[in-house]
Design an enzyme around this catalytic site. Structure first.
Site, PDB file in Angstrom:
ATOM      1  N   SER A   9      -5.411 -26.423  -8.143  1.00 40.37           N
ATOM      2  CA  SER A   9      -3.969 -25.777  -8.074  1.00 40.37           C
ATOM      3  C   SER A   9      -3.123 -26.809  -7.443  1.00 40.37           C
ATOM      4  O   SER A   9      -3.234 -27.017  -6.156  1.00 40.37           O
ATOM      5  CB  SER A   9      -4.397 -24.585  -7.559  1.00 40.37           C
ATOM      6  N   HIS A  34      -3.903 -26.760 -12.926  1.00 36.95           N
ATOM      7  CA  HIS A  34      -3.652 -25.423 -12.688  1.00 36.95           C
ATOM      8  C   HIS A  34      -2.304 -25.129 -12.044  1.00 36.95           C
ATOM      9  O   HIS A  34      -1.969 -25.600 -10.987  1.00 36.95           O
ATOM     10  CB  HIS A  34      -4.698 -24.622 -11.690  1.00 36.95           C
ATOM     11  N   ASP A  36       0.756 -22.809 -10.717  1.00 30.54           N
ATOM     12  CA  ASP A  36       1.035 -21.435 -10.292  1.00 30.54           C
ATOM     13  C   ASP A  36       2.498 -20.890 -10.228  1.00 30.54           C
ATOM     14  O   ASP A  36       3.278 -21.396  -9.435  1.00 30.54           O
ATOM     15  CB  ASP A  36       0.381 -20.921  -8.830  1.00 30.54           C
ATOM     16  N   MET A  38       5.305 -18.086  -9.573  1.00 32.98           N
ATOM     17  CA  MET A  38       5.386 -16.972  -8.832  1.00 32.98           C
ATOM     18  C   MET A  38       6.912 -16.558  -8.707  1.00 32.98           C
ATOM     19  O   MET A  38       7.689 -17.317  -8.469  1.00 32.98           O
ATOM     20  CB  MET A  38       4.887 -17.043  -7.234  1.00 32.98           C
ATOM     21  N   HIS A  67      -0.503 -20.188 -14.722  1.00 28.21           N
ATOM     22  CA  HIS A  67      -0.748 -18.970 -14.327  1.00 28.21           C
ATOM     23  C   HIS A  67       0.478 -18.206 -14.039  1.00 28.21           C
ATOM     24  O   HIS A  67       1.032 -18.520 -12.795  1.00 28.21           O
ATOM     25  CB  HIS A  67      -1.996 -19.121 -13.101  1.00 28.21           C
ATOM     26  N   MET A  69       2.258 -15.510 -12.564  1.00 31.41           N
ATOM     27  CA  MET A  69       2.488 -14.249 -11.646  1.00 31.41           C
ATOM     28  C   MET A  69       3.659 -13.544 -11.525  1.00 31.41           C
ATOM     29  O   MET A  69       4.558 -13.896 -10.171  1.00 31.41           O
ATOM     30  CB  MET A  69       1.728 -14.751 -10.237  1.00 31.41           C
ATOM     31  N   MET A 138      -9.337 -13.064 -10.278  1.00 30.95           N
ATOM     32  CA  MET A 138      -8.722 -13.444  -9.142  1.00 30.95           C
ATOM     33  C   MET A 138      -9.454 -13.078  -7.864  1.00 30.95           C
ATOM     34  O   MET A 138     -10.071 -11.947  -7.936  1.00 30.95           O
ATOM     35  CB  MET A 138      -7.430 -12.578  -8.829  1.00 30.95           C
ATOM     36  N   ASP A 176     -10.193 -17.938  -9.429  1.00 26.45           N
ATOM     37  CA  ASP A 176      -9.134 -18.342  -8.756  1.00 26.45           C
ATOM     38  C   ASP A 176      -8.886 -17.548  -7.377  1.00 26.45           C
ATOM     39  O   ASP A 176      -8.492 -16.528  -7.350  1.00 26.45           O
ATOM     40  CB  ASP A 176      -7.897 -18.267  -9.480  1.00 26.45           C
TER      41      ASP A 176
HETATM   42  C1  DX5 Z   1      -3.191 -17.804  -5.473  1.00 28.76           C
HETATM   43  C2  DX5 Z   1      -3.099 -18.910  -6.626  1.00 28.76           C
HETATM   44  C3  DX5 Z   1      -4.308 -19.797  -6.683  1.00 28.76           C
HETATM   45  C4  DX5 Z   1      -4.097 -20.684  -5.353  1.00 28.76           C
HETATM   46  C5  DX5 Z   1      -5.458 -21.016  -5.042  1.00 28.76           C
HETATM   47  O1  DX5 Z   1      -2.196 -16.936  -5.803  1.00 28.76           O
HETATM   48  O2  DX5 Z   1      -3.184 -18.149  -7.901  1.00 28.76           O
HETATM   49  O3  DX5 Z   1      -3.995 -20.681  -7.715  1.00 28.76           O
HETATM   50  O4  DX5 Z   1      -3.329 -21.779  -5.498  1.00 28.76           O
HETATM   51  O5  DX5 Z   1      -5.289 -21.847  -3.659  1.00 28.76           O
HETATM   52  P1  DX5 Z   1      -6.849 -21.795  -2.959  1.00 28.76           P
HETATM   53  O6  DX5 Z   1      -7.726 -22.627  -3.670  1.00 28.76           O
HETATM   54  O7  DX5 Z   1      -6.351 -22.557  -1.714  1.00 28.76           O
HETATM   55  O8  DX5 Z   1      -7.192 -20.273  -2.496  1.00 28.76           O
HETATM   56 ZN    ZN Z   2      -3.496 -19.364  -9.744  1.00 28.67          ZN
END
Ligand code: DX5
Ligand code: ZN
Length: 226
Positions: A9, A34, A36, A38, A67, A69, A138, A176
């Site tokens: 990620s 990956h 993220d 947000m 991903h 969010m 998750m 994740d």
């Molecule tokens: C959290 C993200 C993850 C995050 C994971 O909301 O979806 O992808 O980057 O990070 P680690 O592996 O550090 O928990």
């Molecule tokens: Zn993620």
């Protein structure tokens, strides 16, 4: 059985050197990148959108696992498809008409995936499971990297794998949140085969070693490597 796939990620990468970081994990043997996304509404944090994903797309040939969010992801599916996503993952909790959203991702020629927050039962996907390329379980509450793994999701991974097997589906189950070399065996043994890790990889000096160790430990736990 399929081999473990590692999806670093980039949330834990150095964003000031993002293209270099993406090239580094690609050269280090990652299977996915990956990403993220947000929106500050669905989760209490803001990250990146399509323009940055376009730049990531140019820095690697690896598939991009995006991903989302975000609330109401339907509004932006086309933008993320155009930016270079290969997998588009929406949250079940953010979609009022989840079935329609999945069809829209398919119509864009992308792999549909659905993420489940730690409290969301796997049964929420009962009537859409056949249409999914991947389910993302998750194992932290989404929003931040570096949080502690929530082991209460292990039975959910087991139940999903059992359900997919019973239906004969080649479903990818991705986990994740809080995944490290030290605990990846728990989720692999439960039936996950795609492992997201942010701080567990970018926090290490040697990305190649971290990816290799994680894949090996997952494969041993899943019985694909003796
Ligand atoms: C959290 C993200 C993850 C995050 C994971 O909301 O979806 O992808 O980057 O990070 P680690 O592996 O550090 O928990
Ligand atoms: Zn993620």
């Amino acid at each position: 059985m399929r081999q473990a796939l590692i999806a670093p990620s980039i949330l834990s990468a150095d964003f000031g050197r993002l293209a270099d970081e993406v090239r580094a994990i690609s050269d280090a043997g990652a299977d996915y990148v990956h990403v993220d996304v947000m929106d500050g509404h669905f989760v209490p944090n803001l990250t990146i959108g399509p323009p940055v994903i376009e730049s990531v797309r140019k820095a690697t040939a690896l598939p991009l696992d995006v991903h989302l969010m975000i609330e109401n992801p339907d509004r932006f599916l086309e933008d993320y498809a155009r930016a270079g996503a290969d997998v588009i993952c929406v949250h079940a909790e953010a979609c009022t008409h989840l079935h329609r959203t999945i069809q829209a991702i398919q119509a864009l020629g992308k792999k549909p995936a659905v993420a489940l927050n730690p409290h969301t039962p796997h049964d929420a996907l009962r009537y859409v499971l056949d249409d999914l390329a991947m389910v993302l379980v998750m194992s932290v509450n989404p929003g931040y990297g570096g949080q502690a793994f929530i082991s209460a999701v292990l039975p959910k991974i087991r139940a999903l794998r059992a359900e997919a097997s019973a239906r004969g589906l080649p479903l990818d189950i991705e986990v994740d949140g809080g995944i490290k070399v030290e605990n990846v065996h728990l989720v692999a043994e439960a039936g996950a085969n795609v492992f997201v890790s942010g701080s567990g990889i970018f926090g290490q000096a040697d990305y190649q070693q971290a990816i290799r160790d994680m894949r090996k430990r997952a494969d041993i736990a899943a019985g694909t490597l003796i």
